[in-house]
Design a protein around this motif. Structure first.
Motif, mmCIF file in Angstrom:
data_model
loop_
_atom_site.group_PDB
_atom_site.id
_atom_site.type_symbol
_atom_site.label_atom_id
_atom_site.label_comp_id
_atom_site.label_asym_id
_atom_site.label_seq_id
_atom_site.Cartn_x
_atom_site.Cartn_y
_atom_site.Cartn_z
ATOM 1 N N ASP A 151 0.894 -1.254 -0.140
ATOM 2 C CA ASP A 151 -0.161 0.010 0.177
ATOM 3 C C ASP A 151 1.075 1.279 -0.122
ATOM 4 O OD1 ASP A 151 -2.426 1.265 0.080
ATOM 5 O OD2 ASP A 151 -2.863 0.790 2.117
ATOM 6 N N THR A 226 -3.571 -6.213 -2.078
ATOM 7 C CA THR A 226 -3.421 -4.290 -1.598
ATOM 8 C C THR A 226 -5.172 -4.390 -1.226
ATOM 9 O OG1 THR A 226 -4.021 -5.091 -4.324
ATOM 10 C CG2 THR A 226 -1.512 -4.697 -3.297
ATOM 11 N N ASP A 227 -5.027 -3.280 -1.707
ATOM 12 C CA ASP A 227 -6.521 -2.443 -1.981
ATOM 13 C C ASP A 227 -7.371 -1.697 -3.023
ATOM 14 O OD1 ASP A 227 -4.705 -1.222 -3.148
ATOM 15 O OD2 ASP A 227 -5.465 1.205 -1.478
#
Length: 315
Positions: A151, A226-227
């Motif tokens: 991130d 991950t986002d």
């Protein structure tokens, strides 16, 4: 000193007044600090296997400079000592202050607090701090595996310490500029579940800048969490990684979401921000140094000033 003589010395201590005791403590602490520096210097001296200038393996002892043993290379004919090619080369008063400043680094003191404790100028304190912070850069994880979280964290652009800012008007007391702009510096962080971490200060959080940071760093059988950013799917595909995106708003993102999440990294970033607050702003030019310092604090967990010195000279 013989045991009997040492016993007599201890018996004399109650007879000393407080001024004499303070002078004694100051002298003993100074000798202990000097002993720490000498210990690390001797270990460095024993580990020397080649000339730090040309990497030639044949060298001879070449007298002393003060208390330091000097050596001379048989190929380039240059001289060196145990501090050459370390962050502590050419520092003055190493024996008196180096171990004490290492203690300040371990405690995370501010520049002014460190300068006061070590009886030095504020500019000297700044210079010494960044000598210590050269080495943590070498401890960025080169290989990550298992479940790896990625991130970006954003830090406000800062020119702390600069006397002249040419490309924009300075902000007063950290307020946004007149045009409402508030430049943020992106930092990419990669963290696996073994607490190995790698961070990269970027100019922009674009695909062209982020992709090289992943190059060969994560094992191919790993899972990248991950986002919901659109940057990571193509990176994961190019690196041959399994990608598990966890967008904001996903049910179970924080609780009951199984092993695939980025909350470990979010917690790491939160603790990093809290730790940085003690410095009341970090100049963007030195941000990577402070990230390395935090990496040492969280991963290496050095608990003595001698360990800090060894970290700087022997690694």
């Amino acid at each position: 000193m013989e045991r009997l003589e040492f016993g007599k010395l201890l018996l004399i201590l109650p007879e000393l007044n407080r001024f004499q005791l303070r002078a004694l403590v100051k002298r003993v602490n100074g000798d202990l600090e000097k002993d720490d520096v000498n210990y690390v210097a001797e270990k460095r001296c024993d580990s020397l296997s080649a000339c730090p200038h040309c990497d030639y393996k044949a060298f001879v002892r070449w007298g002393h400079s003060g208390e330091q043993q000097r050596f001379k290379c048989k190929q380039c004919h240059r001289t060196f000592n145990e501090f050459t090619a370390t962050p502590f080369a050419r520092l003055k008063h190493r024996g008196k202050r180096l171990a004490r400043y290492a203690q300040c680094m371990m405690e995370g003191l501010s520049l002014r607090q460190s300068a006061e404790r070590c009886d030095m100028n504020l500019a000297t304190s700044f210079h010494w701090r960044h000598r210590f912070l050269r080495q943590p850069e070498c401890h960025r994880a080169s290989t990550l595996g298992g479940i790896v979280e990625a991130d970006e964290a954003f830090f406000r652009e800062s020119f702390k310490g600069k006397r002249n800012i040419t490309h924009r008007q300075p902000r007063k007391h950290g307020r946004p500029g007149r045009d409402g702009a508030n430049p943020l510096i992106p930092v990419l962080l990669l963290l696996d579940r073994y607490e190995r971490e790698a961070d990269f200060v970027l100019s922009t959080n674009s695909l062209d800048e982020i992709t090289p940071c992943f190059s060969g760093r994560i094992k191919t059988d790993s899972v990248l969490c991950t986002d919901g950013s659109s940057l990571y799917p193509s990176i994961a595909e190019g690196e041959g990684l399994h990608h598990r995106p966890v967008p904001i708003g996903t049910p179970g993102r924080t609780k009951g979401g199984g092993a695939f999440h980025i909350q470990t990294l979010n917690n790491y970033i939160s603790r990093l921000r809290s730790w940085l607050q003690r410095f009341r702003g970090v100049g963007t030019e030195y941000l990577s140094n402070y990230l390395g310092w935090w990496r040492i604090v969280t991963q290496r967990k050095l608990e003595t000033s001698r360990a800090w010195l060894e970290e700087g000279m022997l690694t």
